[in-house]
Design an enzyme around this catalytic site. Structure first.
Site, PDB file in Angstrom:
ATOM      1  N   ASP A  51      80.788  35.372   2.926  1.00  0.00           N
ATOM      2  CA  ASP A  51      81.444  34.824   4.118  1.00  0.00           C
ATOM      3  C   ASP A  51      81.903  33.405   3.813  1.00  0.00           C
ATOM      4  O   ASP A  51      81.089  32.532   3.513  1.00  0.00           O
ATOM      5  CB  ASP A  51      80.459  34.845   5.291  1.00  0.00           C
ATOM      6  CG  ASP A  51      80.975  34.112   6.513  1.00  0.00           C
ATOM      7  OD1 ASP A  51      82.212  33.965   6.636  1.00  0.00           O
ATOM      8  OD2 ASP A  51      80.144  33.701   7.346  1.00  0.00           O
ATOM      9  N   ASP A 128      91.470  51.153  -1.157  1.00  0.00           N
ATOM     10  CA  ASP A 128      90.883  52.269  -0.425  1.00  0.00           C
ATOM     11  C   ASP A 128      91.893  52.743   0.624  1.00  0.00           C
ATOM     12  O   ASP A 128      92.257  51.994   1.529  1.00  0.00           O
ATOM     13  CB  ASP A 128      89.581  51.826   0.257  1.00  0.00           C
ATOM     14  CG  ASP A 128      88.585  52.955   0.399  1.00  0.00           C
ATOM     15  OD1 ASP A 128      89.013  54.106   0.591  1.00  0.00           O
ATOM     16  OD2 ASP A 128      87.374  52.691   0.332  1.00  0.00           O
ATOM     17  N   ASP A 230      90.205  58.236   0.584  1.00  0.00           N
ATOM     18  CA  ASP A 230      88.988  58.516   1.341  1.00  0.00           C
ATOM     19  C   ASP A 230      89.054  59.895   2.000  1.00  0.00           C
ATOM     20  O   ASP A 230      90.055  60.234   2.637  1.00  0.00           O
ATOM     21  CB  ASP A 230      88.808  57.438   2.419  1.00  0.00           C
ATOM     22  CG  ASP A 230      87.595  57.688   3.285  1.00  0.00           C
ATOM     23  OD1 ASP A 230      86.467  57.514   2.778  1.00  0.00           O
ATOM     24  OD2 ASP A 230      87.764  58.079   4.463  1.00  0.00           O
ATOM     25  N   GLU A 284      87.986  60.900  -3.021  1.00  0.00           N
ATOM     26  CA  GLU A 284      86.603  61.171  -2.650  1.00  0.00           C
ATOM     27  C   GLU A 284      86.423  62.676  -2.488  1.00  0.00           C
ATOM     28  O   GLU A 284      87.112  63.316  -1.703  1.00  0.00           O
ATOM     29  CB  GLU A 284      86.267  60.462  -1.338  1.00  0.00           C
ATOM     30  CG  GLU A 284      84.834  60.651  -0.903  1.00  0.00           C
ATOM     31  CD  GLU A 284      84.562  60.033   0.461  1.00  0.00           C
ATOM     32  OE1 GLU A 284      83.402  59.654   0.705  1.00  0.00           O
ATOM     33  OE2 GLU A 284      85.490  59.928   1.275  1.00  0.00           O
ATOM     34  N   HIS A 351      78.956  52.881  -0.855  1.00  0.00           N
ATOM     35  CA  HIS A 351      78.740  52.402   0.508  1.00  0.00           C
ATOM     36  C   HIS A 351      78.206  53.482   1.446  1.00  0.00           C
ATOM     37  O   HIS A 351      77.835  53.176   2.584  1.00  0.00           O
ATOM     38  CB  HIS A 351      80.047  51.862   1.073  1.00  0.00           C
ATOM     39  CG  HIS A 351      81.116  52.908   1.157  1.00  0.00           C
ATOM     40  ND1 HIS A 351      81.736  53.419   0.044  1.00  0.00           N
ATOM     41  CD2 HIS A 351      81.668  53.556   2.213  1.00  0.00           C
ATOM     42  CE1 HIS A 351      82.624  54.329   0.408  1.00  0.00           C
ATOM     43  NE2 HIS A 351      82.595  54.435   1.722  1.00  0.00           N
ATOM     44  N   ASP A 352      78.160  54.736   1.010  1.00  0.00           N
ATOM     45  CA  ASP A 352      77.731  55.834   1.870  1.00  0.00           C
ATOM     46  C   ASP A 352      76.312  56.300   1.594  1.00  0.00           C
ATOM     47  O   ASP A 352      75.868  57.298   2.171  1.00  0.00           O
ATOM     48  CB  ASP A 352      78.690  57.027   1.708  1.00  0.00           C
ATOM     49  CG  ASP A 352      79.978  56.847   2.487  1.00  0.00           C
ATOM     50  OD1 ASP A 352      79.956  56.135   3.513  1.00  0.00           O
ATOM     51  OD2 ASP A 352      81.006  57.408   2.072  1.00  0.00           O
TER      52      ASP A 352
END
Length: 578
Positions: A51, A128, A230, A284, A351-352
């Protein structure tokens, strides 16, 4: 990290790890070489990486600030999860404008600077692309739902209510598990394989496909180097929506994946986009058979470049964990299927899923470091393009959430409600969620031991793991024995030795219950990989040709080798070369 410090650290790593030890590069012709086969991909979840403006959410400028760090890892590609305009119902996988940056992530000028900074460092960028579905806040859907005769009506799948209830379709993220959502505006149901806020696009409509190709060209013209599609195996539907047979849930992908026109769509996409740019493509999912995967990625198909299957990560989808025999079998089977044609992705995290060291290693204080190093050694020594997920280079672990209120992921929240409504054992459900939740892999990057792990000056959108004071970049950066510097040693070894990229793979001692052993061979060059996937010492007798081999990678400082038998400590990983 300063480049001078990075160079100093390389001096601390055994020389064999950074020099080219390949004997055959100049003598052996390697067919079908490609840059996207030869580099390691580093996946960044932008909301959780760094951040820069103190709002608790990672952003593009935060990634820009860490470009030197990314370069120091030795990776050659960066895949970043979506940063497009989005209501963030599914953390950016619900896109409301494919040509705009969500202000929380920054501006298009920030993206241009990020892309230029990566390219200056010799790193490619993978975008992505989320086009199985859009956000319900996308203008296309707003128009589509406004009336039955709207020009955008057929951009999505609609079922008129007067036809009765639509045939059941399963939704991955719906609290009731139903992929049809009633919309009173036009007295019809729309289809959503994921959350209700993520309506599926109708790829049968050529206007939808043209829109998608134009979006991809927009980003390719900006200079992106690759596309990750995706949930793309879901885009083609049988729009008659026939009833599913009983027991469909045992092989869900068989009924929702690899639809009737998927290959024609991909071939069209290849003609319209991929063939016009120097980009690589990966989708994916790879269907449910090797034949499916080959049809997607074999070069003569003119579709995609690389298969990305889920059988390896699916080895751990319950509290029971996995067996080494299963891991060996799955990786060896996929390697064999693609030994002559096609190319595959090598990964165990993204990330999944939850953190790799918590799922496939041992995240206790005693074994976290060696097991994290072992997993890195494994992934970066297999044939295929390795993917590593941010924080895995440090050995970041699962976080310990105890109540559903702590979770941010829509899959966790709606899955909890579904389990509750079905009368599931909620104590067991929460145990599984604690271990497997996607939020485990989305906690903020642990940069240092200051407040919020140096990720942000504000309270982060998702809590920092409490072990950040021990596990962080600053603590590992200058430690030659750290997980981080072992990762750097492995990328250096792989980048400088074609045998680890293109070499043949042969598994040894397949029945060994503790050790995963294999060789990589390219012409005269050969390497032996020995991995002890256990918490106890494991022994293996070396074949004659390996008894005088030298170590080029070792995640411990010593190796017990009497010239005949190697004794590996718990989670010890060794690569040897004759």
């Amino acid at each position: 990290m300063k480049k001078s410090l990075y160079l100093l650290l390389l001096l601390l790593i055994p020389l064999a790890c950074v020099e080219n030890t390949n004997k055959t590069d100049e003598k052996t012709e390697i067919a079908n070489r490609a840059w996207w086969k030869e580099g390691v991909i580093y996946q960044i979840y932008p909301r959780s990486f760094k951040d820069s403006d103190g709002d608790g959410v990672g952003d593009l400028r935060g990634v820009i600030d860490k470009l030197d760090y990314i370069e120091s890892l030795g990776v050659k590609m960066v895949w970043m999860n979506p940063f497009f305009e989005s209501p963030m119902v599914d953390n950016g996988y619900d896109v409301s404008d494919y040509r705009a940056i969500l202000p929380a992530f920054g501006s298009m000028e920030d993206f241009d600077e990020l892309l230029a900074g990566l390219h200056q460092r010799g790193i490619k960028f993978v975008l992505d692309v989320v086009v199985n579905h859009s956000s319900d806040q996308h203008e296309w859907f707003k128009q589509s739902r406004s009336s039955r005769d709207n020009p955008y009506r057929d951009y999505y799948h609609w079922w008129p209510a007067e036809k009765g209830d639509p045939p059941y379709r399963y939704s991955l993220f719906d609290a009731e598990g139903n992929a049809w959502k009633y919309d009173s505006i036009t007295d019809a149901y729309y289809l959503h394989y994921f959350a209700a806020e993520q309506p599926d696009l109708n790829w049968e409509n050529p206007k939808v496909r043209e829109e998608v190709y134009d979006i991809m060209k927009f980003w390719a013209d900006k200079g992106v180097d690759g596309f990750r599609l995706d949930a793309f195996q879901f885009v083609s539907k049988d729009t008659t929506f026939p009833a599913w047979p009983k027991g469909y849930e045992k092989d869900f992908i068989k009924y929702v994946g690899m639809g009737p026109h998927l290959h024609s769509y991909l071939q069209e996409m290849n003609r319209e986009v991929f063939s016009k740019y120097d980009v690589f493509s990966v989708s994916e999912g790879a269907g449910s058979t090797f034949e499916d995967a080959h049809l997607l990625v074999d070069a003569d198909r003119n579709e995609l470049d690389m298969a990305y299957h889920f059988e390896t990560v699916d080895l751990v989808n319950s509290l029971e964990g996995y067996k080494l025999k299963e891991l060996k079998e799955v990786f060896s089977r996929w390697d064999s299927a693609f030994a002559e044609k096609g190319w595959i992705s090598i990964f165990l995290s993204n990330h999944d899923v939850s953190r790799i060291v918590s799922r496939f290693g041992n995240d206790t204080p005693e074994y976290r470091s060696p097991s994290a190093k072992l997993l890195t050694t494994f992934l970066l020594s297999m044939r295929g393009t390795p993917y590593t997920y941010y924080g895995d280079e440090l050995g970041m672990t699962n976080i310990d959430f105890q109540s559903i209120e702590q979770y941010q992921d829509i899959a966790a929240i709606n899955g909890y409600q579904k389990a509750l409504s079905e009368g599931a054992d909620m104590e067991l459900h929460m145990q599984a969620l604690n271990f497997l939740s996607r939020d485990n892999g989305r906690t903020p990057m642990q940069w240092d031991s200051t407040e919020h792990a140096g990720f942000s000056t504000a309270t982060p959108w998702l809590p920092v793991n409490e072990n950040y004071t021990e596990i962080n970049v600053a603590a590992q950066d200058s430690d030659p024995n750290s997980v981080l510097n072992h990762f750097r040693a492995m990328t250096a070894l792989r980048n400088n030795n074609q045998v680890l990229i293109y070499g043949d793979y042969e598994m040894l001692a397949p029945e060994h219950e503790q050790i995963y052993a294999y060789t990589r061979t390219l012409g005269e060059d050969q390497m032996l990989v020995l991995l002890n996937f256990s918490e106890s010492t494991a022994r293996m007798v070396l074949a004659d040709g390996w008894r005088s081999a030298r170590e080029v990678i070792n995640n411990y400082t010593t190796l017990e080798n009497d010239g005949t038998t190697v004794s590996l400590k718990p989670w010890q990983a060794v690569i040897m070369q004759p």
